[in-house]
Design a protein around this motif. Structure first.
Motif, mmCIF file in Angstrom:
data_model
loop_
_atom_site.group_PDB
_atom_site.id
_atom_site.type_symbol
_atom_site.label_atom_id
_atom_site.label_comp_id
_atom_site.label_asym_id
_atom_site.label_seq_id
_atom_site.Cartn_x
_atom_site.Cartn_y
_atom_site.Cartn_z
ATOM 1 N N ARG A 1 0.837 -1.211 0.000
ATOM 2 C CA ARG A 1 0.000 0.000 0.000
ATOM 3 C C ARG A 1 0.870 1.259 0.000
ATOM 4 O O ARG A 1 0.543 2.246 -0.664
ATOM 5 C CB ARG A 1 -0.964 -0.007 1.187
ATOM 6 C CG ARG A 1 -2.128 -0.974 1.020
ATOM 7 C CD ARG A 1 -3.199 -0.783 2.072
ATOM 8 N NE ARG A 1 -2.707 -0.862 3.437
ATOM 9 C CZ ARG A 1 -2.546 -1.985 4.144
ATOM 10 N NH1 ARG A 1 -2.854 -3.136 3.603
ATOM 11 N NH2 ARG A 1 -2.095 -1.940 5.385
ATOM 12 N N SER A 2 1.984 1.230 0.735
ATOM 13 C CA SER A 2 2.896 2.380 0.764
ATOM 14 C C SER A 2 3.477 2.645 -0.623
ATOM 15 O O SER A 2 3.566 3.795 -1.066
ATOM 16 C CB SER A 2 4.043 2.132 1.754
ATOM 17 O OG SER A 2 3.570 2.084 3.066
ATOM 18 N N ILE A 3 3.852 1.579 -1.300
ATOM 19 C CA ILE A 3 4.420 1.719 -2.643
ATOM 20 C C ILE A 3 3.354 2.201 -3.623
ATOM 21 O O ILE A 3 3.623 3.078 -4.461
ATOM 22 C CB ILE A 3 5.073 0.390 -3.076
ATOM 23 C CG1 ILE A 3 6.343 0.178 -2.236
ATOM 24 C CG2 ILE A 3 5.376 0.375 -4.566
ATOM 25 C CD1 ILE A 3 6.931 -1.202 -2.325
ATOM 26 N N GLU A 4 2.144 1.679 -3.518
ATOM 27 C CA GLU A 4 1.046 2.177 -4.358
ATOM 28 C C GLU A 4 0.820 3.666 -4.112
ATOM 29 O O GLU A 4 0.572 4.430 -5.043
ATOM 30 C CB GLU A 4 -0.237 1.402 -4.076
ATOM 31 C CG GLU A 4 -0.238 -0.001 -4.614
ATOM 32 C CD GLU A 4 -1.441 -0.813 -4.154
ATOM 33 O OE1 GLU A 4 -2.097 -0.451 -3.142
ATOM 34 O OE2 GLU A 4 -1.727 -1.842 -4.799
ATOM 35 N N ASP B 1 0.973 -3.157 -12.769
ATOM 36 C CA ASP B 1 0.692 -4.554 -13.107
ATOM 37 C C ASP B 1 1.202 -5.506 -12.028
ATOM 38 O O ASP B 1 0.601 -6.544 -11.789
ATOM 39 C CB ASP B 1 1.338 -4.935 -14.445
ATOM 40 C CG ASP B 1 0.731 -4.182 -15.615
ATOM 41 O OD1 ASP B 1 -0.444 -3.772 -15.524
ATOM 42 O OD2 ASP B 1 1.440 -3.988 -16.619
ATOM 43 N N GLU B 2 2.316 -5.140 -11.397
ATOM 44 C CA GLU B 2 2.925 -6.029 -10.409
ATOM 45 C C GLU B 2 3.658 -5.223 -9.352
ATOM 46 O O GLU B 2 4.312 -4.227 -9.653
ATOM 47 C CB GLU B 2 3.913 -6.968 -11.109
ATOM 48 C CG GLU B 2 4.612 -7.933 -10.186
ATOM 49 C CD GLU B 2 5.609 -8.834 -10.898
ATOM 50 O OE1 GLU B 2 6.129 -9.740 -10.232
ATOM 51 O OE2 GLU B 2 5.877 -8.635 -12.100
ATOM 52 N N ILE B 3 3.532 -5.665 -8.109
ATOM 53 C CA ILE B 3 4.339 -5.175 -6.996
ATOM 54 C C ILE B 3 4.925 -6.413 -6.343
ATOM 55 O O ILE B 3 4.194 -7.333 -5.985
ATOM 56 C CB ILE B 3 3.518 -4.398 -5.948
ATOM 57 C CG1 ILE B 3 2.845 -3.180 -6.547
ATOM 58 C CG2 ILE B 3 4.412 -3.985 -4.776
ATOM 59 C CD1 ILE B 3 1.949 -2.424 -5.580
ATOM 60 N N ALA C 1 11.963 -3.560 -3.282
ATOM 61 C CA ALA C 1 10.725 -3.906 -3.987
ATOM 62 C C ALA C 1 10.740 -3.273 -5.372
ATOM 63 O O ALA C 1 11.561 -2.403 -5.660
ATOM 64 C CB ALA C 1 9.518 -3.421 -3.199
ATOM 65 N N PHE C 2 9.822 -3.733 -6.218
ATOM 66 C CA PHE C 2 9.694 -3.134 -7.544
ATOM 67 C C PHE C 2 8.243 -3.135 -7.976
ATOM 68 O O PHE C 2 7.426 -3.909 -7.494
ATOM 69 C CB PHE C 2 10.564 -3.869 -8.582
ATOM 70 C CG PHE C 2 10.076 -5.254 -8.912
ATOM 71 C CD1 PHE C 2 9.142 -5.460 -9.921
ATOM 72 C CD2 PHE C 2 10.552 -6.347 -8.209
ATOM 73 C CE1 PHE C 2 8.689 -6.737 -10.221
ATOM 74 C CE2 PHE C 2 10.111 -7.631 -8.507
ATOM 75 C CZ PHE C 2 9.178 -7.827 -9.517
ATOM 76 N N THR C 3 7.937 -2.222 -8.893
ATOM 77 C CA THR C 3 6.640 -2.213 -9.573
ATOM 78 C C THR C 3 6.898 -2.214 -11.075
ATOM 79 O O THR C 3 7.904 -1.671 -11.543
ATOM 80 C CB THR C 3 5.784 -0.970 -9.233
ATOM 81 O OG1 THR C 3 6.499 0.207 -9.609
ATOM 82 C CG2 THR C 3 5.439 -0.902 -7.763
#
Length: 166
Positions: free
Chosen positions: A34-37, A101-103, A110-112
């Protein structure tokens, strides 16, 4: 003999459980996702507002960006100079869509991946001349957790800006 087989079996089970537990404890949590989003959404909305400080605050001080077809830019100053270079023209992002598309990742890295669509206007000569442009493509963003906070450390995209002639 039976005692040895049971002991070996129990040791293997415990090793397996501890390996799975250690792996699960290192996985990216839902809170981290959620933080990354949220970072990606802040990046999008700050882009729409042309908010230099908000955008740059999402990056680590040694972050790198890899614009499509151009040399990489390393460090906040180089990133700032690329996106917010002073000059005779100004750019306004009119529409900005980011699809994740991906986390994935772990507790520290981490990556998105996903796609973007951008439309904007570049004005020059005191606003007397302007051009509309659009870009669509894919991206990869890498994040590192530093002092409990996620920051972008690498960002690459393949969208290429094209003038909209209408």
């Amino acid at each position: 003999m039976r005692y040895k087989v049971v002991t070996v079996f129990l040791v293997l089970v415990l090793v397996g459980i501890s390996t799975v537990t250690a792996s699960a404890q290192n996985e990216l949590s839902e809170r981290d996702k959620r933080s990354i989003e949220s970072i990606k959404e802040t990046y999008r909305t700050a882009g729409l507002k042309n908010d230099k400080e908000a955008i740059l605050s999402l990056f680590s001080k040694n972050a790198s960006i890899y614009p499509n077809g151009l040399s990489p830019r390393k460090g906040i100053k180089a990133i700032s100079d690329f996106w917010f270079a002073p000059g005779p023209s100004t750019t306004v992002i009119d529409e900005y869509e980011i699809n994740i598309d991906e986390i994935s990742g772990n507790k520290g890295l981490a990556f998105t991946t996903g796609s973007t669509k951008i439309k904007g206007t570049t004005s020059s000569n005191g606003g007397k001349e302007s051009k509309r442009y659009a870009s669509a493509g894919n991206y990869l963003t890498v994040f590192a957790k530093r002092n409990g906070e996620w920051k972008i450390i690498k960002h690459i995209w393949n969208g290429k800006f094209k003038e909209i002639t209408k």
